[in-house]
Write a protein that holds these residues in place. Structure first.
Motif, PDB file in Angstrom:
ATOM      1  N   LEU A 130       4.022  -0.363  -3.409  1.00  0.00           N
ATOM      2  CA  LEU A 130       3.614  -1.193  -4.776  1.00  0.00           C
ATOM      3  C   LEU A 130       3.888   0.030  -5.574  1.00  0.00           C
ATOM      4  O   LEU A 130       3.403   0.770  -5.956  1.00  0.00           O
ATOM      5  CB  LEU A 130       2.136  -1.517  -4.839  1.00  0.00           C
ATOM      6  N   PRO A 131       5.292   0.062  -6.291  1.00  0.00           N
ATOM      7  CA  PRO A 131       5.764   1.112  -6.812  1.00  0.00           C
ATOM      8  C   PRO A 131       5.057   1.458  -7.937  1.00  0.00           C
ATOM      9  O   PRO A 131       5.008   2.644  -8.408  1.00  0.00           O
ATOM     10  CB  PRO A 131       7.078   0.605  -7.524  1.00  0.00           C
ATOM     11  N   CYS A 132       3.978   0.436  -8.626  1.00  0.00           N
ATOM     12  CA  CYS A 132       3.080   0.761  -9.710  1.00  0.00           C
ATOM     13  C   CYS A 132       1.759   1.272  -9.539  1.00  0.00           C
ATOM     14  O   CYS A 132       1.046   1.222 -10.261  1.00  0.00           O
ATOM     15  CB  CYS A 132       3.349  -0.405 -10.763  1.00  0.00           C
ATOM     16  N   PHE A 382      -2.960  -3.950  -3.734  1.00  0.00           N
ATOM     17  CA  PHE A 382      -3.143  -4.233  -4.876  1.00  0.00           C
ATOM     18  C   PHE A 382      -4.925  -3.638  -5.062  1.00  0.00           C
ATOM     19  O   PHE A 382      -5.316  -3.068  -5.907  1.00  0.00           O
ATOM     20  CB  PHE A 382      -3.291  -5.666  -5.817  1.00  0.00           C
ATOM     21  N   LEU A 401       3.872 -12.394  -6.299  1.00  0.00           N
ATOM     22  CA  LEU A 401       4.385 -11.098  -7.132  1.00  0.00           C
ATOM     23  C   LEU A 401       4.886 -10.169  -5.949  1.00  0.00           C
ATOM     24  O   LEU A 401       5.945  -9.880  -6.171  1.00  0.00           O
ATOM     25  CB  LEU A 401       3.163 -10.667  -7.899  1.00  0.00           C
ATOM     26  N   TYR A 405       8.735 -10.073  -6.333  1.00  0.00           N
ATOM     27  CA  TYR A 405       8.989  -8.827  -7.374  1.00  0.00           C
ATOM     28  C   TYR A 405       9.106  -7.450  -6.714  1.00  0.00           C
ATOM     29  O   TYR A 405       9.950  -6.635  -6.566  1.00  0.00           O
ATOM     30  CB  TYR A 405       8.247  -8.984  -8.592  1.00  0.00           C
ATOM     31  N   CYS A 406       7.784  -7.219  -6.254  1.00  0.00           N
ATOM     32  CA  CYS A 406       7.475  -5.619  -5.960  1.00  0.00           C
ATOM     33  C   CYS A 406       8.261  -5.264  -4.812  1.00  0.00           C
ATOM     34  O   CYS A 406       8.982  -4.133  -4.824  1.00  0.00           O
ATOM     35  CB  CYS A 406       5.885  -5.513  -5.459  1.00  0.00           C
ATOM     36  N   ARG A 410      11.563  -5.427  -8.506  1.00  0.00           N
ATOM     37  CA  ARG A 410      12.299  -6.273  -9.701  1.00  0.00           C
ATOM     38  C   ARG A 410      11.227  -5.814 -10.893  1.00  0.00           C
ATOM     39  O   ARG A 410      10.935  -6.910 -11.499  1.00  0.00           O
ATOM     40  CB  ARG A 410      12.408  -7.747  -9.443  1.00  0.00           C
ATOM     41  N   CYS A 411      10.740  -4.701 -10.950  1.00  0.00           N
ATOM     42  CA  CYS A 411       9.841  -4.259 -12.094  1.00  0.00           C
ATOM     43  C   CYS A 411      10.250  -4.760 -13.304  1.00  0.00           C
ATOM     44  O   CYS A 411       9.391  -5.014 -14.349  1.00  0.00           O
ATOM     45  CB  CYS A 411       9.477  -2.807 -12.006  1.00  0.00           C
ATOM     46  N   CYS A 414       9.042  -8.120 -14.213  1.00  0.00           N
ATOM     47  CA  CYS A 414       7.691  -8.280 -14.164  1.00  0.00           C
ATOM     48  C   CYS A 414       6.874  -8.170 -15.350  1.00  0.00           C
ATOM     49  O   CYS A 414       6.899  -7.286 -16.068  1.00  0.00           O
ATOM     50  CB  CYS A 414       7.240  -7.063 -12.973  1.00  0.00           C
ATOM     51  N   ILE A 416       3.969  -7.119 -15.723  1.00  0.00           N
ATOM     52  CA  ILE A 416       2.763  -6.224 -15.644  1.00  0.00           C
ATOM     53  C   ILE A 416       3.852  -4.765 -15.885  1.00  0.00           C
ATOM     54  O   ILE A 416       3.219  -4.002 -16.787  1.00  0.00           O
ATOM     55  CB  ILE A 416       2.340  -5.959 -14.228  1.00  0.00           C
ATOM     56  N   ALA A 417       4.971  -4.929 -15.553  1.00  0.00           N
ATOM     57  CA  ALA A 417       5.639  -3.707 -15.990  1.00  0.00           C
ATOM     58  C   ALA A 417       5.952  -3.315 -17.545  1.00  0.00           C
ATOM     59  O   ALA A 417       5.783  -2.323 -17.790  1.00  0.00           O
ATOM     60  CB  ALA A 417       7.164  -3.535 -15.380  1.00  0.00           C
TER      61      ALA A 417
HETATM   62  S1  SF4 Z   1       5.351  -3.436 -12.021  1.00  0.00           S
HETATM   63 FE1  SF4 Z   1       5.464  -5.390 -11.168  1.00  0.00          FE
HETATM   64  S2  SF4 Z   1       6.758  -5.713  -9.975  1.00  0.00           S
HETATM   65 FE2  SF4 Z   1       6.551  -3.733 -10.192  1.00  0.00          FE
HETATM   66  S3  SF4 Z   1       5.441  -2.731  -8.467  1.00  0.00           S
HETATM   67 FE3  SF4 Z   1       4.120  -3.056 -10.422  1.00  0.00          FE
HETATM   68  S4  SF4 Z   1       3.439  -5.368 -10.108  1.00  0.00           S
HETATM   69 FE4  SF4 Z   1       5.125  -5.021  -8.611  1.00  0.00          FE
END
Ligand code: SF4
Length: 424
Positions: A130-132, A382, A401, A405-406, A410-411, A414, A416-417
């Motif tokens: 989960l990059p974020c 998460f 998601l 995306y994650c 594909r931030c 998204c 959230i990004a």
């Molecule tokens: S910004 Fe969105 S797509 Fe990127 S890791 Fe966080 S939740 Fe996933």
């Protein structure tokens, strides 16, 4: 610099100002960046800007370098004659077409906040699943919730494609569709395919005709599954074999090869031999679920439909002719919730859409709201960040998601990004 990042920055105006000076020294003010266009043509439609005191409404094109205009072969494309603005990261070339049509060029290089780029780079260079994960807690809960709602709606739509496919194979019969979907779900991933195949071998009208007699249902399902074509010592199994032989001739049933069923790495409670019995019992205890599925549109009615106690031979045998064990409990609460989340809610949603019945569509979403959050490998990414969730609607949104995306970083697409990069 990536062009999609520039799109993102422009779309959300993650810039130090909304007032720019073009490469020609003209004052430009941006009121609205336009709507991002992911298809052919200019990158943003219907932007609204002020150029030297004159308000312009129209399309905006974005490039990393001005010279990309030529690389992308816009010079012979009339669509680009009526732009209101050319936005670039670096102005490295004057574009004749822009000069001819008085299109100003804004160079963004010095207008982008370094903090935004830093946060973006830390996102895409993260090796975390989960990059974020380190930043997500900075995003307001309401923003996360609203994005998860959108993801849940996307998930429902994508599940609808599968239901549509089953529905059309079932000659647009809702009951048969539910029967096939439910059978597949009773296979719980590992045995989903053979379960679906089995249900196709025993059409619902035959199952319903014998729904009043569990012994006959067991003969039908275990027989067609290929489990009754060997010698057994148990008297009960021998009786089932005789019964199945009768049905086999009567209905011209075809048996599956029992090797299609997988037992490896499954806990005994999840053996297909146990799930078959639970499926047969579901039909026995609640045939009305298949006859009038629209009546089962609340979590309460569904929990009731699937809650039954078991007795008989299969209540203490995990495998046919295996050792007798302590009483096997009925289908567990978690499994019933799984059936509601993965079969009943998507079915109700589809049913509602097909019959223009909004109440059914609402019921599908209510099921998700009332059921608890599902803990699994994907949702754990998460919850490990410290975020708190309660309902299945959130876990379903997170699964959508994460998968779409994650996993593919594909931030930039998204919701959230965009909030993350905004956060100071
Ligand atoms: S910004 Fe969105 S797509 Fe990127 S890791 Fe966080 S939740 Fe996933």
């Amino acid at each position: 610099m990536r062009e999609d990042l520039l799109h993102f920055i422009w779309n959300f105006q993650l810039l130090k100002t909304r007032e720019f000076v073009s490469v020609n020294g003209t004052k430009i003010r941006v009121f609205h960046p336009g709507e991002l266009n992911k298809d052919a043509g200019p990158d943003f439609f219907n932007g609204r800007i002020e150029v030297d005191g004159i308000i312009l409404v129209g399309n905006i094109e974005i490039h990393v370098n001005s010279s990309d205009w030529l690389k992308h072969r816009h010079e012979n494309d009339k669509v680009y004659d009526n732009l209101i603005l050319h936005v670039v990261y670096k102005h490295d070339k004057s574009i004749l077409q822009n000069t001819k049509h008085n299109v100003e060029t804004v160079e963004l290089k010095n207008y982008i906040d370094a903090a935004v780029l830093k946060k973006y780079n830390s996102l895409i260079s993260s090796s975390s699943a989960l990059p974020c994960s380190k930043q997500i807690r900075n995003v307001e809960e309401i923003k996360i919730q609203s994005w998860l709602q959108r993801m849940l709606a996307d998930r429902m739509e994508s599940k609808t494609d599968y239901v549509k496919h089953v529905f059309s194979a079932a000659q647009n019969d809702f009951s048969q569709t539910l029967y096939i979907m439910l059978a597949r779900n009773f296979g719980f991933k590992i045995n989903a395919e053979p379960f679906e195949l089995l249900a196709k071998h025993i059409p619902l009208p035959i199952a319903l005709k014998h729904s009043g007699n569990l012994f006959q249902l067991e003969a039908l399902y275990y027989g067609c599954a290929g489990f009754l074509n060997r010698a057994y010592k148990s008297k009960y199994l021998q009786q089932l074999q005789n019964e199945f032989e009768f049905f086999k001739n009567k209905y011209k049933l075809i048996e599956l090869d029992s090797s299609v069923w997988k037992f490896l790495r499954l806990r005994p409670a999840n053996f297909p031999t146990v799930r078959l019995w639970q499926f047969a019992t579901a039909i026995h205890k609640c045939p009305d679920l298949f006859k009038n599925p629209e009546n089962y549109n609340t979590v309460e009615s569904l929990l009731q439909a699937f809650s039954y106690t078991h007795d008989g031979y299969f209540s203490n045998h995990y495998k046919l002719d295996g050792q007798e064990v302590r009483t096997i409990k009925g289908i567990g609460k978690k499994s019933v919730e799984n059936l509601i989340v993965n079969t009943m809610a998507p079915f109700l949603f589809f049913y509602g859409k097909q019959t223009a019945n909004d109440r059914m569509i609402e019921s599908a979403f209510e099921c998700y709201e009332e059921l608890p959050f599902e803990d699994n490998v994907k949702t754990r990414h998460f919850t490990k960040t410290g975020l708190k969730f309660k309902t299945a609607s959130e876990s379903q949104g997170i699964i959508q998601l994460f998968d779409n995306y994650c996993k593919n970083t594909r931030c930039l697409d998204c919701g959230i990004a965009s909030n993350l990069l905004f956060h100071k």
